[in-house]
Design an enzyme around this catalytic site. Structure first.
Site, PDB file in Angstrom:
ATOM      1  N   PRO A  60       1.292   4.743  -8.838  1.00 12.07           N
ATOM      2  CA  PRO A  60       1.024   5.601 -10.011  1.00 12.07           C
ATOM      3  C   PRO A  60      -0.240   6.413  -9.838  1.00 12.07           C
ATOM      4  CG  PRO A  60       0.356   3.360 -10.476  1.00 12.07           C
ATOM      5  CD  PRO A  60       1.013   3.329  -9.123  1.00 12.07           C
ATOM      6  N   CYS A  61      -0.312   7.220  -8.807  1.00 10.15           N
ATOM      7  CA  CYS A  61      -1.519   8.020  -8.557  1.00 10.15           C
ATOM      8  C   CYS A  61      -1.702   9.086  -9.625  1.00 10.15           C
ATOM      9  CB  CYS A  61      -1.457   8.630  -7.169  1.00 10.15           C
ATOM     10  SG  CYS A  61       0.160   9.195  -6.684  1.00 10.15           S
TER      11      CYS A  61
END
Length: 104
Positions: A60-61
DNA sequence: ATGTTGACAGCCA
DNA sequence: CTGGCTGCCAACA
């Protein structure tokens, strides 16, 4: 491409390990992550790693922004990903850090 | 080895 | 939070 060892994988795993723990609906700053991995003065490195994080796996950058709450430049898709998680957006390029900051 | 660049942070106004 | 200036570190030419 030529990305095989342009960055220490050890550092990549440390950063992604922290990014993976960011809860949905919350966002963390680069400096915050840099501090968690022991590179407090190296926030820029976190950004560099995240830019290639997609080649190391799915993380989940999109929940990682700069200290001003601004999203990653050159990545239009990030805004929609955050909205889908319920992250309050201040505008097209900024999140409402006041309410979505990841408190440890 | 030297100089630029960058998904940045911190301090000040 | 916004905008300007300085400081840090690693990748790149």
């Amino acid at each position: 491409m030529k990305w095989g060892k342009c960055i220490d994988e050890q550092l990549v795993y440390e950063i992604l390990s922290v990014v993976e723990e960011i809860p949905e609906g919350k966002v963390a700053t680069y400096g915050q992550i840099a501090r968690l991995i022991g590179r407090e003065n190296n926030a820029r490195l976190v950004g560099r790693v995240l830019s290639i994080a997609e080649y190391y796996g799915s993380y989940p950058c999109q929940r990682v922004v700069n200290h001003a709450g601004r999203l990653a430049p050159g990545w239009k898709e990030q805004r929609e990903l955050l909205e889908a998680e319920g992250v309050p957006m201040k505008d097209a390029s900024h999140v409402d850090l006041k309410n979505s900051r990841w408190e440890l």
